[in-house]
Design a protein around this motif. Structure first.
Motif, PDB file in Angstrom:
ATOM      1  N   LYS A  60      47.163  39.361  44.272  1.00  0.00           N
ATOM      2  CA  LYS A  60      47.129  40.859  44.681  1.00  0.00           C
ATOM      3  C   LYS A  60      45.963  41.606  44.370  1.00  0.00           C
ATOM      4  N   ILE A  61      45.438  41.336  43.184  1.00  0.00           N
ATOM      5  CA  ILE A  61      44.253  41.848  42.831  1.00  0.00           C
ATOM      6  C   ILE A  61      43.056  41.389  43.900  1.00  0.00           C
ATOM      7  N   GLN A  62      43.038  40.270  44.224  1.00  0.00           N
ATOM      8  CA  GLN A  62      41.918  39.829  45.067  1.00  0.00           C
ATOM      9  C   GLN A  62      42.079  40.193  46.440  1.00  0.00           C
ATOM     10  N   ALA A  63      43.177  40.729  46.923  1.00  0.00           N
ATOM     11  CA  ALA A  63      43.587  41.056  48.070  1.00  0.00           C
ATOM     12  C   ALA A  63      43.123  42.505  48.271  1.00  0.00           C
ATOM     13  N   GLY A  64      43.107  43.151  47.045  1.00  0.00           N
ATOM     14  CA  GLY A  64      42.715  44.479  47.219  1.00  0.00           C
ATOM     15  C   GLY A  64      41.391  44.678  47.609  1.00  0.00           C
ATOM     16  N   GLN A  65      40.472  43.723  47.537  1.00  0.00           N
ATOM     17  CA  GLN A  65      38.928  43.874  48.178  1.00  0.00           C
ATOM     18  C   GLN A  65      39.000  43.999  49.771  1.00  0.00           C
ATOM     19  N   ASN A  66      40.079  43.314  50.177  1.00  0.00           N
ATOM     20  CA  ASN A  66      40.014  43.300  51.657  1.00  0.00           C
ATOM     21  C   ASN A  66      40.875  44.256  52.367  1.00  0.00           C
ATOM     22  N   SER A  67      41.221  45.338  51.439  1.00  0.00           N
ATOM     23  CA  SER A  67      42.135  46.342  51.853  1.00  0.00           C
ATOM     24  C   SER A  67      41.309  47.870  51.768  1.00  0.00           C
ATOM     25  N   ASP A  68      42.214  48.666  51.868  1.00  0.00           N
ATOM     26  CA  ASP A  68      41.400  50.363  51.717  1.00  0.00           C
ATOM     27  C   ASP A  68      41.947  50.560  50.281  1.00  0.00           C
ATOM     28  N   THR A  69      42.131  49.715  49.136  1.00  0.00           N
ATOM     29  CA  THR A  69      42.300  50.097  47.971  1.00  0.00           C
ATOM     30  C   THR A  69      41.327  50.707  47.234  1.00  0.00           C
ATOM     31  N   GLN A  70      41.361  52.047  46.730  1.00  0.00           N
ATOM     32  CA  GLN A  70      40.309  52.866  46.148  1.00  0.00           C
ATOM     33  C   GLN A  70      40.596  52.766  44.673  1.00  0.00           C
ATOM     34  N   PHE A  71      41.681  52.615  43.983  1.00  0.00           N
ATOM     35  CA  PHE A  71      41.962  52.683  42.634  1.00  0.00           C
ATOM     36  C   PHE A  71      43.222  51.611  42.479  1.00  0.00           C
ATOM     37  N   ILE A  72      43.253  51.171  41.033  1.00  0.00           N
ATOM     38  CA  ILE A  72      44.156  50.264  40.780  1.00  0.00           C
ATOM     39  C   ILE A  72      44.775  50.829  39.339  1.00  0.00           C
ATOM     40  N   LEU A  73      46.110  50.789  39.120  1.00  0.00           N
ATOM     41  CA  LEU A  73      46.805  51.197  38.004  1.00  0.00           C
ATOM     42  C   LEU A  73      47.455  50.164  37.578  1.00  0.00           C
ATOM     43  N   ILE A  74      47.372  49.505  36.396  1.00  0.00           N
ATOM     44  CA  ILE A  74      47.952  48.212  36.140  1.00  0.00           C
ATOM     45  C   ILE A  74      48.360  48.238  34.599  1.00  0.00           C
ATOM     46  N   ASN A  75      49.596  47.977  34.594  1.00  0.00           N
ATOM     47  CA  ASN A  75      50.187  47.604  33.210  1.00  0.00           C
ATOM     48  C   ASN A  75      50.318  46.012  33.486  1.00  0.00           C
ATOM     49  N   PRO A  76      49.582  45.362  32.700  1.00  0.00           N
ATOM     50  CA  PRO A  76      49.385  43.891  32.649  1.00  0.00           C
ATOM     51  C   PRO A  76      50.703  43.097  31.923  1.00  0.00           C
ATOM     52  N   GLY A  77      51.594  44.162  31.148  1.00  0.00           N
ATOM     53  CA  GLY A  77      52.617  43.467  30.317  1.00  0.00           C
ATOM     54  C   GLY A  77      51.902  42.649  29.362  1.00  0.00           C
ATOM     55  N   ALA A  78      52.725  41.396  28.961  1.00  0.00           N
ATOM     56  CA  ALA A  78      52.071  40.569  27.949  1.00  0.00           C
ATOM     57  C   ALA A  78      50.731  39.829  28.310  1.00  0.00           C
ATOM     58  N   PHE A  79      50.497  39.761  29.687  1.00  0.00           N
ATOM     59  CA  PHE A  79      49.205  39.199  30.033  1.00  0.00           C
ATOM     60  C   PHE A  79      48.166  40.077  29.557  1.00  0.00           C
ATOM     61  N   THR A  80      48.369  41.281  29.231  1.00  0.00           N
ATOM     62  CA  THR A  80      47.423  42.237  28.622  1.00  0.00           C
ATOM     63  C   THR A  80      46.575  41.259  27.449  1.00  0.00           C
ATOM     64  N   HIS A  81      47.424  40.671  26.529  1.00  0.00           N
ATOM     65  CA  HIS A  81      46.583  39.905  25.459  1.00  0.00           C
ATOM     66  C   HIS A  81      46.307  38.470  25.628  1.00  0.00           C
ATOM     67  N   THR A  82      46.570  38.086  26.704  1.00  0.00           N
ATOM     68  CA  THR A  82      46.160  36.560  27.197  1.00  0.00           C
ATOM     69  C   THR A  82      45.273  36.294  28.418  1.00  0.00           C
ATOM     70  N   SER A  83      45.394  37.172  29.318  1.00  0.00           N
ATOM     71  CA  SER A  83      44.818  36.757  30.697  1.00  0.00           C
ATOM     72  C   SER A  83      43.408  37.212  31.181  1.00  0.00           C
ATOM     73  N   ILE A  84      42.580  36.044  30.780  1.00  0.00           N
ATOM     74  CA  ILE A  84      41.166  36.061  31.209  1.00  0.00           C
ATOM     75  C   ILE A  84      41.090  36.053  32.858  1.00  0.00           C
ATOM     76  N   ALA A  85      41.951  35.306  33.333  1.00  0.00           N
ATOM     77  CA  ALA A  85      42.211  35.344  34.757  1.00  0.00           C
ATOM     78  C   ALA A  85      42.262  36.495  35.488  1.00  0.00           C
ATOM     79  N   MET A  86      43.192  37.393  34.901  1.00  0.00           N
ATOM     80  CA  MET A  86      43.360  38.772  35.677  1.00  0.00           C
ATOM     81  C   MET A  86      42.086  39.612  35.336  1.00  0.00           C
ATOM     82  N   ARG A  87      41.583  39.410  34.277  1.00  0.00           N
ATOM     83  CA  ARG A  87      40.378  40.283  34.010  1.00  0.00           C
ATOM     84  C   ARG A  87      39.293  39.909  34.849  1.00  0.00           C
ATOM     85  N   ASP A  88      39.255  38.699  34.874  1.00  0.00           N
ATOM     86  CA  ASP A  88      37.978  38.204  35.868  1.00  0.00           C
ATOM     87  C   ASP A  88      38.225  38.600  37.225  1.00  0.00           C
ATOM     88  N   ALA A  89      39.784  38.678  37.817  1.00  0.00           N
ATOM     89  CA  ALA A  89      39.911  38.988  39.109  1.00  0.00           C
ATOM     90  C   ALA A  89      39.445  40.475  39.391  1.00  0.00           C
TER      91      ALA A  89
END
Ligand code: DQA
Length: 147
Positions: A60-89
């Motif tokens: 979903k984050i990657q798809a943002g690049q091909n849409s007109d998304t100008q800003f993202i609000l994110i509560n990553p839940g428990a992935f906050t503390h683990t996800s390098i993949a979401m950070r990199d995206a």
């Protein structure tokens, strides 16, 4: 008009019934509908997405690049503390984002003090309950309108 993307991570679909002392009694559907209205009132649109699966959030984050998304609000839940993949995206797509947490993660267990997002976020709203989502949206709109 800008499109803003709201992403909620694992277990946030259970808001309202999940540990209400920590996360409050408002459910995700209510948060999403009131934020959608608020965005509309300010002339913008909100796309709401929740998943318990890390790869779906990365997609979903990657798809943002091909849409007109100008800003993202994110509560990553428990992935906050683990996800390098979401950070990199998020770093890969170069769309500014705010990190949101309902609870004050810094007053909880040590493992919740580490976030893979905070140092690259444009801002963080932590410990303000469901109101934090509203404040994050208003701050994002202000940034968009001023840019
Ligand atoms: C949370 C905090 C996280 O530590 C936890 O895993 C969540 C919710 C919050 O909104 O307070 O699922 O992101």
């Amino acid at each position: 008009m800008a499109n803003i993307l709201l992403i909620n991570g694992p277990n946030l679909n259970l808001l309202g019934s999940r540990e209400p002392d920590l996360y409050g009694e408002v459910n995700l559907e209510n948060i999403e509908s009131s934020l959608t209205e608020l965005a509309k009132k300010h002339g913008h649109s909100l796309d709401c997405f929740q998943s318990n699966a890390e790869h779906e959030i990365v997609d979903k984050i990657q798809a943002g690049q091909n849409s007109d998304t100008q800003f993202i609000l994110i509560n990553p839940g428990a992935f906050t503390h683990t996800s390098i993949a979401m950070r990199d995206a998020l770093l890969a797509i170069n769309i500014p984002f705010f990190e949101i947490h309902l609870s004050n993660t810094f007053s909880r267990e040590d493992f919740r003090h580490k976030s893979y997002f905070s140092d690259v976020a444009s801002g963080c709203l932590i410990g303000l309950g469901a109101h934090g989502y509203e404040l994050a949206l208003l701050a994002a709109i202000k940034k968009i309108d001023l840019s």
